[in-house]
Scaffold this motif. Structure first.
Motif, PDB file in Angstrom:
ATOM      1  N   GLU A  19       0.714  -1.267   0.091  1.00 12.84           N
ATOM      2  CA  GLU A  19      -0.028  -0.073  -0.036  1.00 12.84           C
ATOM      3  C   GLU A  19       0.804   1.323   0.016  1.00 12.84           C
ATOM      4  N   LEU A  20       0.177   2.430  -0.257  1.00 16.75           N
ATOM      5  CA  LEU A  20       0.671   3.656  -0.331  1.00 16.75           C
ATOM      6  C   LEU A  20       0.815   4.544   1.102  1.00 16.75           C
ATOM      7  N   LYS A  42       2.740   0.855  -9.240  1.00 19.74           N
ATOM      8  CA  LYS A  42       1.832   1.214 -10.286  1.00 19.74           C
ATOM      9  C   LYS A  42       0.674   2.170  -9.323  1.00 19.74           C
ATOM     10  N   LYS A  43       0.430   1.798  -8.156  1.00 22.48           N
ATOM     11  CA  LYS A  43      -0.316   2.592  -7.418  1.00 22.48           C
ATOM     12  C   LYS A  43       0.010   4.197  -7.260  1.00 22.48           C
ATOM     13  N   ILE A  44       1.429   4.320  -7.160  1.00 17.16           N
ATOM     14  CA  ILE A  44       1.953   5.826  -7.057  1.00 17.16           C
ATOM     15  C   ILE A  44       1.462   6.399  -8.168  1.00 17.16           C
ATOM     16  N   PHE A  45       1.767   5.968  -9.301  1.00 18.87           N
ATOM     17  CA  PHE A  45       1.403   6.589 -10.667  1.00 18.87           C
ATOM     18  C   PHE A  45      -0.267   6.784 -10.634  1.00 18.87           C
ATOM     19  N   GLU A  46      -0.844   5.759 -10.362  1.00 18.45           N
ATOM     20  CA  GLU A  46      -2.484   5.973 -10.312  1.00 18.45           C
ATOM     21  C   GLU A  46      -2.860   7.318  -9.538  1.00 18.45           C
ATOM     22  N   ILE A 103      10.163   2.005 -12.191  1.00 21.88           N
ATOM     23  CA  ILE A 103      11.049   3.116 -11.346  1.00 21.88           C
ATOM     24  C   ILE A 103      11.648   3.965 -12.203  1.00 21.88           C
ATOM     25  N   THR A 104      12.435   3.514 -13.301  1.00 15.72           N
ATOM     26  CA  THR A 104      13.278   4.378 -13.980  1.00 15.72           C
ATOM     27  C   THR A 104      12.707   4.833 -15.357  1.00 15.72           C
ATOM     28  N   ALA A 105      11.531   4.403 -15.737  1.00 21.16           N
ATOM     29  CA  ALA A 105      10.862   4.650 -16.841  1.00 21.16           C
ATOM     30  C   ALA A 105      11.535   4.080 -18.152  1.00 21.16           C
ATOM     31  N   GLY A 106      12.254   3.010 -17.861  1.00 22.19           N
ATOM     32  CA  GLY A 106      13.266   2.556 -18.888  1.00 22.19           C
ATOM     33  C   GLY A 106      14.450   3.041 -19.096  1.00 22.19           C
ATOM     34  N   PRO A 130      13.928  -0.360  -0.496  1.00 24.27           N
ATOM     35  CA  PRO A 130      13.875   1.092  -0.495  1.00 24.27           C
ATOM     36  C   PRO A 130      12.472   1.310  -0.734  1.00 24.27           C
ATOM     37  N   LEU A 131      12.183   2.756  -0.597  1.00 20.97           N
ATOM     38  CA  LEU A 131      10.836   3.411  -1.070  1.00 20.97           C
ATOM     39  C   LEU A 131      10.973   4.280  -1.929  1.00 20.97           C
ATOM     40  N   ALA A 132      10.196   3.873  -3.087  1.00 21.35           N
ATOM     41  CA  ALA A 132       9.838   4.682  -4.091  1.00 21.35           C
ATOM     42  C   ALA A 132       8.935   5.983  -3.540  1.00 21.35           C
TER      43      ALA A 132
END
Ligand code: TXA
Ligand code: MG
Length: 321
Positions: A19-20, A42-46, A103-106, A130-132
């Motif tokens: 969870e966030l 993915k939840k962060i981006f959403e 994480i790095t968008a490629g 680690p925490l993004a």
């Protein structure tokens, strides 16, 4: 509504479950998730409405913990870590296979940092990942520097805000990397200045110039209030141009006078300290943005020291008079 608490065990439990959790750092509040769990990322981006091509910073308790996530740690990285970590410096380093592509968008580099806030330090030490964490605001909006800012913007999307009080620095971290020629390069200005980095590396870092998407957060129209925002060197003159509107004004230091044309005025630092200005700036923008004004007029900082980072953010959030 999210609960606002200092309880680290609850934060850990949520993060362990993918969870966030919003976390305090010395710069701004972050919207954190397990940085090795793709579903959690993915939840962060959403929650932020963030484009998936905008990479995230990984946060660690200390330099040692970073080793598995990067390909190598140079002497310069060790020197910078000694000088500035824990603290508001993010480094772009060649990533290892342990870093998820989301994480790095490629990109080939991963952004890493060791934040300074004691609560988040304690949290990172009890986690085995680690925490993004991007800033805990909807994409494109002003970063939060207090729990109430996170609650207002993302409170319906997360369960917990770890309460670390107001952020000590108030501006996002300085981002430093090395370009293809090995030249140290600043991708985002912050309270750790080029001159402070020069003292450690014996080389003045260059400013990243290209308009490509290398640090997508550096595109313009970021950090923006919803209210029309104007940046100016001559605040009283600019106020005159908007005379018949509801005006909010943000000044760097007290002039000792009251401008009758202004509906709401905030002084960021009575003594004119740029550290204090940085610390209070986003809270002032959040406050004025909530007051149904027609325009927010903000004074430019002197283009010196951390004034450069302050102006950089202000230019992205404002238009010219
Ligand atoms: O102070 C901070 O850095 C805060 C706190 C929470 O740590 N975080 C933060 O994250 O400001 P965010 O996502 O709002 O901004 C990170 C910036 C973005 O502009 C992103 O594009 C850039 O860092 N970035 C992240 N990873 C990158 C990478 N691998 N290469 C280039 N730029 C990267
Ligand atoms: Mg951000």
């Amino acid at each position: 509504m999210a609960s606002i608490t200092k309880h680290i065990a609850t934060a850990k439990q949520l993060l362990d479950n993918g969870e966030l959790v919003a976390i305090p750092t010395e710069t701004v509040y972050g919207l954190a998730a397990n940085g090795t769990n793709s579903m959690a990322i993915k939840k962060i981006f959403e929650a932020k409405g963030r484009p998936s091509n905008n990479p995230l910073i990984l946060h660690f308790a200390a330099l040692d913990a970073i080793a598995p996530y990067v390909n190598f740690i140079t002497t310069d990285v060790k020197l910078l870590a000694e000088a500035f970590w824990p603290g508001p410096l993010t480094l772009l380093l060649p990533k290892s296979n342990n870093v998820p592509d989301s994480i790095t968008a490629g990109l080939r580099r991963v952004a890493v940092r060791v934040p300074q806030h004691p609560l988040t330090q304690e949290l990172l030490r009890v986690l085995d990942y680690p925490l993004a964490a991007p800033s805990a605001n909807p994409s494109g909006y002003i970063s939060p520097t207090q729990p109430s800012h996170v609650q207002k913007q993302l409170g319906d999307k997360i369960e917990l805000i770890l309460d670390g009080g107001p952020c000590a620095k108030g501006l996002e971290s300085t981002i430093l990397g090395w370009d293809d020629n090995g030249t140290p390069t600043i991708y985002r200005k912050g309270v750790i200045t080029a001159e402070a980095i020069e003292k450690v590396l014996n080389q003045l870092p260059q400013n990243h110039q290209s308009k490509t998407l290398e640090a997508p957060g550096m595109l313009s129209s970021h950090y923006a209030p919803r209210t029309k925002t104007v940046l100016t060197d001559a605040i009283d003159q600019t106020i005159t141009q908007y005379e018949n509107l509801k005006i909010g004004a943000i000044r760097f230091h007290s002039t000792g006078k009251v401008n009758q044309k202004v509906d709401k005025e905030i002084i960021l630092s009575n003594k004119g300290s740029l550290e204090e200005v940085a610390q209070n700036l986003y809270a002032a923008m959040h406050e004025l943005d909530g007051q149904e004004l027609d325009v927010i007029i903000i004074e430019k900082a002197p283009e010196d020291g951390i004034g450069k980072a302050i102006n950089d953010r202000l230019q992205r959030s404002a238009t010219s008079p």
